[in-house]
Design an enzyme around this catalytic site. Structure first.
Site, PDB file in Angstrom:
ATOM      1  N   GLU A  96      -6.943  22.893  55.786  1.00  0.00           N
ATOM      2  CA  GLU A  96      -7.551  22.926  54.445  1.00  0.00           C
ATOM      3  C   GLU A  96      -9.075  22.786  54.475  1.00  0.00           C
ATOM      4  OE1 GLU A  96      -4.040  21.174  51.636  1.00  0.00           O
ATOM      5  OE2 GLU A  96      -5.234  19.696  52.689  1.00  0.00           O
TER       6      GLU A  96
HETATM    7  C1  TNX Z   1      -1.321  18.720  52.577  1.00  0.00           C
HETATM    8  S1  TNX Z   1      -0.392  18.765  55.415  1.00  0.00           S
HETATM    9  C2  TNX Z   1      -2.197  18.086  53.442  1.00  0.00           C
HETATM   10  C3  TNX Z   1      -2.475  16.660  53.253  1.00  0.00           C
HETATM   11  C4  TNX Z   1      -1.856  16.128  51.990  1.00  0.00           C
HETATM   12  C5  TNX Z   1      -0.450  16.658  51.877  1.00  0.00           C
HETATM   13  C6  TNX Z   1       0.311  16.104  50.720  1.00  0.00           C
HETATM   14  C7  TNX Z   1      -1.839  18.879  55.648  1.00  0.00           C
HETATM   15  C8  TNX Z   1      -2.176  19.266  56.981  1.00  0.00           C
HETATM   16  N1  TNX Z   1      -2.666  18.654  54.598  1.00  0.00           N
HETATM   17  O1  TNX Z   1      -3.864  16.450  53.246  1.00  0.00           O
HETATM   18  O2  TNX Z   1      -1.842  14.743  52.063  1.00  0.00           O
HETATM   19  O3  TNX Z   1      -0.505  18.060  51.757  1.00  0.00           O
HETATM   20  O4  TNX Z   1       1.654  16.494  50.778  1.00  0.00           O
END
Ligand code: TNX
Length: 498
Positions: free
Chosen positions: A315
């Site tokens: 992300e």
């Molecule tokens: C996605 S999974 C994210 C996390 C959040 C999560 C909540 C991932 C690699 N990144 O930063 O906490 O979703 O479900």
């Protein structure tokens, strides 16, 4: 319905092979635990077992060197050097005369001890305590012969200690619980926008400033290096490898708020207590950033006896593609220069993957790019393994962006063929992450984790060919054991709990 007293039929994870026999081995005041006492690692496993037997049988079981005693009437733990058992497998033979547990390495003995614990029946009082006062109340274990080896080498849980902070005692309890189901990795998500949780001596403001907050603003906290070592050592004694994650280049607001020079604006943003993602990034084109990472990874590598450093990589919505690629390559070089292997979330497949790097799939298809470049893959598909997803729509805790994950959903899938373009040999194993945006207490952790995690532990350990219809009967009986273990688990209506 399974007979709740038939512990052999109720083991989780289910062993590779199991043959039941007639009769029981009764633990008596004369029972001894025979081990090679000069081997400290085996002595530690022996002590764990004797403590457990004291709690459950009421007898102090003497731990004695096997050279001076006989098997009959006793429990014997040995390393037999059988290569078929690999690094983690074990053989357990219980007869009316003796209990013999053997393995090729100590880890196998540890897992055999976990199986042995599950073979101790629940007392009619609903606890694991048996009475040593009367003969028919004594602790007895069913005669059985078990040969057991894991399917995958990576069997993990992940705890997000950044969104909400959990102290050393909570982490130790989590380690105890997951290791009982033969998991061998605990990934600690140590940093995120909302908090920096590991002391870095060369950059002290990371914890002085960045450690102060968490989601919702209440509390925060961090592990000193001493405390972190305590966690690593405790985990080691339970055959769990701690996998530390320093999330980069996004999810970095806590670091950016602590040091202005890590920001391309050269101004520190405010601390963050919300739950949005994707708004923060390290300054990719500044050498200070790499000095920072060099220091952080050097200190972390020195605290981490095992090979893995997780660098996040997911992300990174505020980092351009070009910058992202440059960054991921460079951070892998830093990790390698400290003798470690990089793990990154699936998105790192968009960048150049260096030898030894592992990708952790959660959503999307970038894992395929990582695989094409030679990376092995850890499976954490969000719609199956995310312990922070709600069990059903009315559930009080958790999120639902990846869907609702019932106990059945978490169990009833085939890890070997679930992912497009991956074969069993590409897959290191399974890891179940618990993100903690909505999770505040240890009770919450347990409620989201159990019983889904133990189904995932079975997928990771037991041979393929699972059936939900069969598993749910074992789980129904296992509820009593979780109760006796004091686990705050969710009694899903999909299971006819005993
Ligand atoms: C996605 S999974 C994210 C996390 C959040 C999560 C909540 C991932 C690699 N990144 O930063 O906490 O979703 O479900």
């Amino acid at each position: 319905m399974l007979n709740p007293q038939d512990c052999c039929a109720c083991l989780i994870p289910k062993p590779t092979s199991l043959l039941s026999a007639k009769g029981n081995f009764i633990i008596s005041p004369n029972t001894k635990l025979l081990i090679k006492t000069e081997d400290e690692e085996i002595a530690a496993i022996g002590n764990l077992l004797s403590t457990y037997l004291l709690e459950t049988s009421g007898y102090e079981i003497a731990v004695t060197d096997l050279s001076v005693d006989q098997s009959v009437g006793n429990i014997k733990l040995t390393l037999n050097g059988d290569p078929n058992l690999g690094e983690e497998g074990y053989e357990l033979s219980i007869t009316t005369d003796s209990i013999q547990l053997s393995a090729n390495f100590p880890a196998g003995l540890f897992y055999g001890v976990q199986t042995l614990q599950q073979l101790i029946p629940i007392h009619r009082s609903g606890t694991l305590r048996h009475s040593f006062r009367s003969q028919d109340d004594a602790l007895s274990l069913p005669a059985v012969s078990i040969h057991d080896t894991p399917r995958f080498v990576w069997r993990g849980g992940m705890l997000d200690v950044a969104r909400h902070f959990f102290d050393v005692e909570d982490v130790k309890r989590f380690i105890d619980l997951i290791s009982h189901y033969k998991m061998n990795r605990l990934h600690l998500h140590l940093t995120d926008d909302q908090g920096w949780r590991i002391e870095i001596k060369s950059w002290p403001k990371l914890t002085e400033i960045g450690g102060k907050t968490q989601v919702g603003g209440r509390g925060g906290g961090y592990y000193t290096q001493e405390q972190y070592k305590e966690i690593v050592d405790y985990a080691r004694s339970r055959y769990i490898t701690i996998v530390p994650e320093i999330e980069t280049p996004g999810h970095t607001n806590a670091a950016l708020a602590s040091y202005a020079e890590l920001n391309s604006s050269e101004e520190a943003p405010a601390l963050y207590e919300g739950t949005q993602v994707g708004f923060s990034t390290l300054w990719i084109n500044s050498e200070i950033t790499y000095q920072f990472l060099e220091d952080v990874i050097r200190e972390l590598a020195a605290l981490t006896p095992t090979p893995y450093i997780h660098i996040g990589g997911d992300e990174a919505h505020s980092t351009s593609k070009e910058d992202y690629k440059k960054f991921i390559k460079r951070i892998q070089e830093i990790v390698i220069s400290h003798g470690k292997r990089t793990i990154g979330w699936g998105e790192i497949g968009e960048a150049e993957i260096l030898p030894g790097t592992i990708a952790q799939h959660w959503v999307g298809a970038t894992y395929q790019e990582a695989k094409r470049q030679g990376a092995k893959i850890i499976l954490s598909p969000a719609n199956k393994t995310y312990l922070d997803m709600k069990y059903d729509a009315s559930f009080p805790l958790g999120l639902d962006w990846a869907g609702l994950i019932s106990v059945r959903d978490a169990y009833d899938w085939k890890p070997g063929s679930y992912m497009d373009g991956l074969e069993e040999a590409d897959i290191l194993g399974i890891e179940a992450p618990l993100w903690t945006e909505t999770i505040l207490t240890m009770k919450d952790i347990e409620y989201m984790t159990f019983p889904r995690l133990i189904g995932l532990a079975e997928l990771a350990w037991s041979p393929k060919g699972q059936s939900w219809e069969e598993y749910k009967l074992r789980l129904a009986v296992h509820g009593k054991r979780m109760e006796a273990m004091g686990i705050n688990f969710y009694r899903s209506p999909e299971v006819d709990w005993e």
